[in-house]
Design a protein around this motif. Structure first.
Motif, PDB file in Angstrom:
ATOM      1  N   TYR A 150      -9.485  -1.190   5.404  1.00 32.63           N
ATOM      2  CA  TYR A 150     -10.362  -0.130   5.920  1.00 32.63           C
ATOM      3  C   TYR A 150     -11.420  -0.721   6.837  1.00 32.63           C
ATOM      4  O   TYR A 150     -12.054  -1.698   6.432  1.00 32.63           O
ATOM      5  N   ASN A 199      -5.596   1.416  -8.096  1.00 27.60           N
ATOM      6  CA  ASN A 199      -5.173   2.793  -7.829  1.00 27.60           C
ATOM      7  C   ASN A 199      -3.969   3.274  -8.631  1.00 27.60           C
ATOM      8  O   ASN A 199      -3.227   4.126  -8.169  1.00 27.60           O
ATOM      9  N   GLY A 236       2.146  -5.549   5.864  1.00 24.35           N
ATOM     10  CA  GLY A 236       2.340  -5.611   4.424  1.00 24.35           C
ATOM     11  C   GLY A 236       1.876  -4.360   3.710  1.00 24.35           C
ATOM     12  O   GLY A 236       1.431  -3.402   4.351  1.00 24.35           O
ATOM     13  N   ASP A 237       1.972  -4.383   2.381  1.00 27.39           N
ATOM     14  CA  ASP A 237       1.700  -3.167   1.600  1.00 27.39           C
ATOM     15  C   ASP A 237       0.270  -3.127   1.068  1.00 27.39           C
ATOM     16  O   ASP A 237       0.003  -2.614  -0.002  1.00 27.39           O
ATOM     17  N   PHE A 238      -0.650  -3.659   1.863  1.00 23.09           N
ATOM     18  CA  PHE A 238      -2.049  -3.718   1.447  1.00 23.09           C
ATOM     19  C   PHE A 238      -2.837  -2.544   2.036  1.00 23.09           C
ATOM     20  O   PHE A 238      -2.321  -1.759   2.816  1.00 23.09           O
ATOM     21  N   PHE A 239      -4.105  -2.461   1.621  1.00 23.03           N
ATOM     22  CA  PHE A 239      -5.021  -1.465   2.176  1.00 23.03           C
ATOM     23  C   PHE A 239      -6.077  -2.203   2.991  1.00 23.03           C
ATOM     24  O   PHE A 239      -6.561  -3.263   2.573  1.00 23.03           O
ATOM     25  N   ASN A 258      -0.966   6.120  -5.990  1.00 27.21           N
ATOM     26  CA  ASN A 258      -2.080   6.663  -5.216  1.00 27.21           C
ATOM     27  C   ASN A 258      -2.476   5.747  -4.077  1.00 27.21           C
ATOM     28  O   ASN A 258      -2.337   4.529  -4.177  1.00 27.21           O
ATOM     29  N   GLY A 259      -3.011   6.360  -3.041  1.00 28.77           N
ATOM     30  CA  GLY A 259      -3.531   5.573  -1.930  1.00 28.77           C
ATOM     31  C   GLY A 259      -4.707   6.297  -1.303  1.00 28.77           C
ATOM     32  O   GLY A 259      -4.754   7.527  -1.301  1.00 28.77           O
ATOM     33  N   ALA A 260      -5.654   5.531  -0.795  1.00 29.28           N
ATOM     34  CA  ALA A 260      -6.805   6.130  -0.121  1.00 29.28           C
ATOM     35  C   ALA A 260      -6.860   5.617   1.310  1.00 29.28           C
ATOM     36  O   ALA A 260      -6.353   4.535   1.610  1.00 29.28           O
ATOM     37  N   GLY A 281      -4.272  -8.141  -3.428  1.00 32.51           N
ATOM     38  CA  GLY A 281      -4.328  -6.888  -2.669  1.00 32.51           C
ATOM     39  C   GLY A 281      -2.995  -6.454  -2.104  1.00 32.51           C
ATOM     40  O   GLY A 281      -2.897  -5.380  -1.518  1.00 32.51           O
ATOM     41  N   TYR A 294     -11.536   5.997  -5.770  1.00 29.50           N
ATOM     42  CA  TYR A 294     -10.310   6.176  -6.554  1.00 29.50           C
ATOM     43  C   TYR A 294     -10.647   6.664  -7.961  1.00 29.50           C
ATOM     44  O   TYR A 294     -10.044   7.606  -8.474  1.00 29.50           O
ATOM     45  N   GLY A 353      -0.713   0.613   1.560  1.00 30.56           N
ATOM     46  CA  GLY A 353       0.156   0.544   0.395  1.00 30.56           C
ATOM     47  C   GLY A 353       1.598   0.295   0.776  1.00 30.56           C
ATOM     48  O   GLY A 353       1.881  -0.112   1.908  1.00 30.56           O
TER      49      GLY A 353
END
Lengths: 103, 243
Positions: A52, B125, A47-50, B137-139, A26, B101, B70
């Motif tokens: 939610y 993505n 970090g460069d993760f997502f 892309n990012g959501a 991720g 996505y 991201g």
């Protein structure tokens, strides 16, 4: 957990400032924290993760304040947090995070 | 659903509008290009760890932290941005981000295919052409909305991207540059020429119409303004505060 870099500075007996960087599917996860008497304090994850919902990351850091820095217990605690806050973090599992956070 | 074709706007506005729509709870699609380059940081990133802040300051390149996860990216006018904002409660949008996505990026893939490129969606993505990324892309969930932001890389400044990312040493930077060139492509590189932005926009709008059952063109009202005159000074990266 694909790669790992770790650094720690001993402040006093049983007190360490730790930094760990782990590449997960991720994204890259960085941890900065204080480990005092084998417990986590001031954990900071970036970090460069997502993640939610996004604000749940700070909530998780707070939730881990004072938690024993040990993988099995951390995983259960993180899993419970994920469930309670309906966290969705593609490619970053509670087990992955527990590995990063455990001493 | 509203669509805003804004053409070229100020760099800060290129991020501000979709955040504003989301916080206002207004669904819409925004298409735009930023007038000038900047670096855009992921929501969870540590700026000092990821970006060469001193270099940005020297070059007068602004830095913006988006409320979307991201990684750090170098953005400029050679990228066409699409920014989908939808109400979270709308049953059209799947609960899983991966499905979201896939749903939003299908029209982007179709658009690239109509230009003659063998584009495909790569979960989570990315959109690839010939194994290389051509669209990032990012959501995110912002306010009561789900947001998907992404771009068509029409052309790309590989040198600047490699310069702005923080690396341990210059040898590593060369490696970053080489890896970027190997793994990131552009419409110009694939087509031999820069695409017509208006055509690209028109195709994307037509292809994405079925997502929402039709687009209704909107302009920014005067009160929403496009001048950007009141924005904070863009080059004022406060290193003293960051450190």
């Amino acid at each position: 957990v694909r790669a790992r870099r770790a650094r720690q500075v001993k402040i006093a007996e049983g007190v360490y400032v730790v930094e760990r960087v782990v590449k997960l599917t991720g994204g890259l996860v960085r941890l900065a924290a204080v480990v005092r008497d084998d417990r986590l304090h001031d954990a900071y994850l970036s970090g460069d993760f997502f993640f939610y919902p996004a604000e749940a990351l700070v909530g998780l850091e707070n939730d881990l304040e004072g938690a024993p820095a040990e993988a099995v217990g951390l995983q259960a605690r993180i899993q419970a947090y994920f469930n309670a806050h309906r966290v969705e973090a593609p490619g970053i599992s509670p087990a992955d995070l527990a590995q990063v956070l455990a001493a | 659903v509203d669509v805003y074709e804004l053409g070229t706007v100020g760099w800060l506005e290129s991020q501000a509008y979709y955040h504003a729509l989301a916080y206002l709870g207004r669904s819409g699609l925004i298409l735009l290009q930023p007038a000038s380059p900047y670096v855009c940081l992921g929501y969870h990133q540590d700026a000092r760890q990821e970006v060469e802040l001193e270099y940005l300051q020297q070059q007068g390149i602004p830095l913006f932290r988006r409320e979307v996860g991201g990684g750090a990216v170098y953005l400029d006018c050679n990228q066409l941005f699409y920014q989908f904002v939808f109400n979270k409660d709308d049953p059209r949008w799947p609960a899983s981000k991966l499905a979201f996505y896939e749903q939003c990026l299908a029209p982007v893939v179709d658009t690239l295919r109509q230009l003659g490129l063998a584009a495909s969606f790569k979960p989570v993505n990315d959109i690839l052409v010939g194994g290389r990324k051509i669209s990032g892309n990012g959501a995110a969930e912002i306010g009561d909305c789900v947001v998907l932001v992404g771009n068509f890389l029409m052309d790309f400044n590989y040198d600047q991207m490699a310069r702005v990312l923080r690396v341990p040493d210059e040898k590593f930077r060369d490696k970053v540059h080489k890896t970027l060139e190997e793994n990131l492509t552009t419409l110009k590189r694939e087509l031999g020429t820069l695409p017509d932005v208006r055509r690209l926009s028109a195709l994307l709008l037509a292809n994405s119409e079925s997502l929402v059952g039709g687009w209704e063109r909107r302009d920014l009202s005067r009160t929403q303004g496009q001048s950007g005159g009141d924005w904070p000074e863009p080059y004022d990266i406060r290193l003293d505060v960051l450190q």
